[in-house]
Design a protein around this motif. Sequence first.
Motif, PDB file in Angstrom:
ATOM      1  N   LEU A 228       0.337  -1.596   0.367  1.00 23.08           N
ATOM      2  CA  LEU A 228      -0.051   0.249  -0.071  1.00 23.08           C
ATOM      3  C   LEU A 228       1.006   1.265   0.017  1.00 23.08           C
ATOM      4  N   ALA A 229       2.005   1.402   0.096  1.00 21.45           N
ATOM      5  CA  ALA A 229       2.802   2.176   1.081  1.00 21.45           C
ATOM      6  C   ALA A 229       3.325   2.427  -0.624  1.00 21.45           C
ATOM      7  N   GLY A 230       3.830   1.520  -1.437  1.00 19.37           N
ATOM      8  CA  GLY A 230       3.882   1.437  -2.754  1.00 19.37           C
ATOM      9  C   GLY A 230       3.520   2.247  -3.750  1.00 19.37           C
ATOM     10  N   ILE A 231       2.047   1.794  -3.375  1.00 19.65           N
ATOM     11  CA  ILE A 231       0.931   2.613  -4.706  1.00 19.65           C
ATOM     12  C   ILE A 231       0.890   3.919  -3.688  1.00 19.65           C
ATOM     13  N   ALA A 232       1.391   4.837  -2.410  1.00 21.56           N
ATOM     14  CA  ALA A 232       0.740   5.524  -2.316  1.00 21.56           C
ATOM     15  C   ALA A 232       2.120   6.911  -2.817  1.00 21.56           C
ATOM     16  N   GLY A 233       3.323   6.524  -2.496  1.00 17.82           N
ATOM     17  CA  GLY A 233       4.782   7.066  -2.874  1.00 17.82           C
ATOM     18  C   GLY A 233       4.245   6.881  -4.621  1.00 17.82           C
ATOM     19  N   THR A 234       4.093   6.070  -5.327  1.00 12.12           N
ATOM     20  CA  THR A 234       4.105   6.061  -6.336  1.00 12.12           C
ATOM     21  C   THR A 234       3.277   7.397  -6.468  1.00 12.12           C
ATOM     22  N   LEU A 235       2.388   7.409  -6.521  1.00 11.06           N
ATOM     23  CA  LEU A 235       1.442   8.327  -6.678  1.00 11.06           C
ATOM     24  C   LEU A 235       1.425   9.746  -6.852  1.00 11.06           C
ATOM     25  N   SER A 236       2.584   9.689  -5.590  1.00  8.57           N
ATOM     26  CA  SER A 236       3.062  11.074  -5.112  1.00  8.57           C
ATOM     27  C   SER A 236       3.691  11.264  -5.809  1.00  8.57           C
ATOM     28  N   LEU A 237       5.005  10.733  -6.627  1.00  6.44           N
ATOM     29  CA  LEU A 237       5.855  10.911  -6.920  1.00  6.44           C
ATOM     30  C   LEU A 237       4.916  11.656  -8.998  1.00  6.44           C
ATOM     31  N   THR A 238       4.054  10.591  -9.052  1.00 10.11           N
ATOM     32  CA  THR A 238       3.427  10.829 -10.927  1.00 10.11           C
ATOM     33  C   THR A 238       2.615  12.244 -10.583  1.00 10.11           C
ATOM     34  N   SER A 239       2.237  12.198  -9.201  1.00  5.95           N
ATOM     35  CA  SER A 239       1.103  13.486  -8.805  1.00  5.95           C
ATOM     36  C   SER A 239       1.903  14.723  -8.721  1.00  5.95           C
ATOM     37  N   ALA A 240       3.115  15.074  -8.713  1.00  7.83           N
ATOM     38  CA  ALA A 240       4.154  15.742  -8.071  1.00  7.83           C
ATOM     39  C   ALA A 240       3.883  15.940  -6.531  1.00  7.83           C
ATOM     40  N   LYS A 241       2.992  15.454  -6.224  1.00  4.62           N
ATOM     41  CA  LYS A 241       2.422  15.499  -4.441  1.00  4.62           C
ATOM     42  C   LYS A 241       3.944  15.020  -3.473  1.00  4.62           C
ATOM     43  N   SER A 242       4.468  15.662  -3.572  1.00  5.80           N
ATOM     44  CA  SER A 242       5.860  15.057  -3.018  1.00  5.80           C
ATOM     45  C   SER A 242       5.523  14.766  -1.153  1.00  5.80           C
ATOM     46  N   GLY A 243       4.728  15.983  -0.732  1.00  6.78           N
ATOM     47  CA  GLY A 243       4.183  15.754   0.522  1.00  6.78           C
ATOM     48  C   GLY A 243       3.393  14.530   1.156  1.00  6.78           C
ATOM     49  N   ALA A 244       2.992  13.571   0.267  1.00  2.68           N
ATOM     50  CA  ALA A 244       2.544  11.767  -0.198  1.00  2.68           C
ATOM     51  C   ALA A 244       3.955  11.438   0.836  1.00  2.68           C
ATOM     52  N   LEU A 245       5.154  11.758   0.547  1.00  2.30           N
ATOM     53  CA  LEU A 245       6.190  10.793   0.449  1.00  2.30           C
ATOM     54  C   LEU A 245       6.534  11.050   2.183  1.00  2.30           C
ATOM     55  N   ILE A 246       5.897  11.401   2.364  1.00  3.38           N
ATOM     56  CA  ILE A 246       6.690  11.727   4.026  1.00  3.38           C
ATOM     57  C   ILE A 246       5.737  10.454   4.710  1.00  3.38           C
ATOM     58  N   GLY A 247       4.477  10.529   4.490  1.00 11.16           N
ATOM     59  CA  GLY A 247       3.461   9.043   5.134  1.00 11.16           C
ATOM     60  C   GLY A 247       3.658   7.833   4.831  1.00 11.16           C
ATOM     61  N   VAL A 248       4.727   7.887   3.402  1.00 10.80           N
ATOM     62  CA  VAL A 248       5.298   6.091   2.962  1.00 10.80           C
ATOM     63  C   VAL A 248       6.564   6.186   4.244  1.00 10.80           C
ATOM     64  N   ALA A 249       7.304   7.363   4.108  1.00 10.47           N
ATOM     65  CA  ALA A 249       8.531   6.698   5.126  1.00 10.47           C
ATOM     66  C   ALA A 249       8.430   6.566   5.959  1.00 10.47           C
ATOM     67  N   ILE A 250       7.471   6.813   6.786  1.00 14.38           N
ATOM     68  CA  ILE A 250       7.024   6.468   8.472  1.00 14.38           C
ATOM     69  C   ILE A 250       5.614   4.974   8.621  1.00 14.38           C
ATOM     70  N   SER A 251       5.887   4.710   7.365  1.00 14.22           N
ATOM     71  CA  SER A 251       4.450   3.554   7.447  1.00 14.22           C
ATOM     72  C   SER A 251       5.139   2.099   7.242  1.00 14.22           C
ATOM     73  N   VAL A 252       7.249   2.079   6.635  1.00 15.41           N
ATOM     74  CA  VAL A 252       7.159   1.038   6.138  1.00 15.41           C
ATOM     75  C   VAL A 252       9.032   0.283   7.001  1.00 15.41           C
ATOM     76  N   THR A 253       8.867  -0.453   7.269  1.00 17.97           N
ATOM     77  CA  THR A 253       9.913  -0.799   8.764  1.00 17.97           C
ATOM     78  C   THR A 253      11.181  -1.302   7.858  1.00 17.97           C
ATOM     79  N   THR A 254      11.630  -0.408   6.855  1.00 13.02           N
ATOM     80  CA  THR A 254      13.275  -0.903   5.853  1.00 13.02           C
ATOM     81  C   THR A 254      14.050  -0.239   6.528  1.00 13.02           C
ATOM     82  N   VAL A 255      13.637   0.430   7.339  1.00 16.97           N
ATOM     83  CA  VAL A 255      15.627   0.911   7.515  1.00 16.97           C
ATOM     84  C   VAL A 255      15.614   0.900   9.069  1.00 16.97           C
ATOM     85  N   PRO A 256      14.222   0.270   9.886  1.00 16.47           N
ATOM     86  CA  PRO A 256      14.349  -0.358  11.386  1.00 16.47           C
ATOM     87  C   PRO A 256      14.974  -1.357  10.788  1.00 16.47           C
ATOM     88  N   ALA A 257      13.922  -2.714  10.185  1.00 17.42           N
ATOM     89  CA  ALA A 257      15.127  -3.869   9.961  1.00 17.42           C
ATOM     90  C   ALA A 257      16.235  -4.073   9.910  1.00 17.42           C
TER      91      ALA A 257
END
Length: 311
Positions: A228-257
């Motif tokens: 779901l985060a991948g969908i939101a992040g991609t849409l934020s890039l294609t629609s130039a709504k970069s603010g949504a990337l913050i929500g994507v960043a704090i929803s996926v545990t890549t760095v903590p893992a």
Amino acid sequence: MLHLRLIVPADRTDEVVRIVESTVGTAHLAVLPGAARDPAGDLVLCDVAREAGDGLIAELRATGLDRDGSIAVDQIGLSISRRADQAEAEAPGEGADAVLWESLTDATHEESTLSVTYVAFLAVATMLAACGVMLDNAILIVGAMAVGPEFGPLAGISTALVRRAPRLVWRSLVALLVGFAAAMVVTAGFGWLMDQLGLFSKELLEGPRPNTSFVWKPDWMSFVVAFLAGIAGTLSLTSAKSGALIGVAISVTTVPAAANAAMAFSYAEYAQTWGSTWQLLANLGGIVLAGTLTLLAQKVLWARQRGRRPA
């Protein structure tokens, strides 16, 4: 609206002007003969509705203008013009749904570059996450997730797969793998230093940690959230709504893992190491899969909306 600034060889100005004038959704065309010096040529300016921008840029590139001249595109923040409003109304589709493939490719290319700054951000984020998992502090985990720059290479892989650009896939993979490897090595060294200072201990890692133990216990929900985060992040890039990337960043545990894997390995807690590694891989895979499917869906839907088959 988008603003195009074109440097055109003098013998091709008429052709470029015809392309601009024949594109539905353009406005404010201006030609300055002989204004360009490097490369020499005419300067052509115009505005175009976002939904017509990708098609116009593709036609201009087909003339070789990107090789012999220049195509520069800027986003117009505000345009007070009846002609601009008319151009947007005439252009097929909605601007929010349009994908500027050249812009997306350029942005992901830049974000997926293995640079000192990229590795530094990823290493700092992983060390912050290490503090979070050792202290069982969810606030530090969230902060580390927001700092991590790993979505750039993930988006680069998705874009490259859709655009069939193997070189960008390789570039993004290198940035992702080398970046995480370097960050985890640095974090392991950071953990050793903190252990020597008495700030970290094996007991902290082996404790119950109810707020952060999820980072090394992967399940299907981890994949679903990443998807779901991948969908939101991609849409934020294609629609130039970069603010949504913050929500994507704090929803996926890549760095903590990655941080937990590094710390667990340094204390020979291999069960947590493997669990964290699988959590990391599940999140990375979910984001790439979601991003690729989202871009493919946008490509097909936009082509149907404009009444033509996808290229």
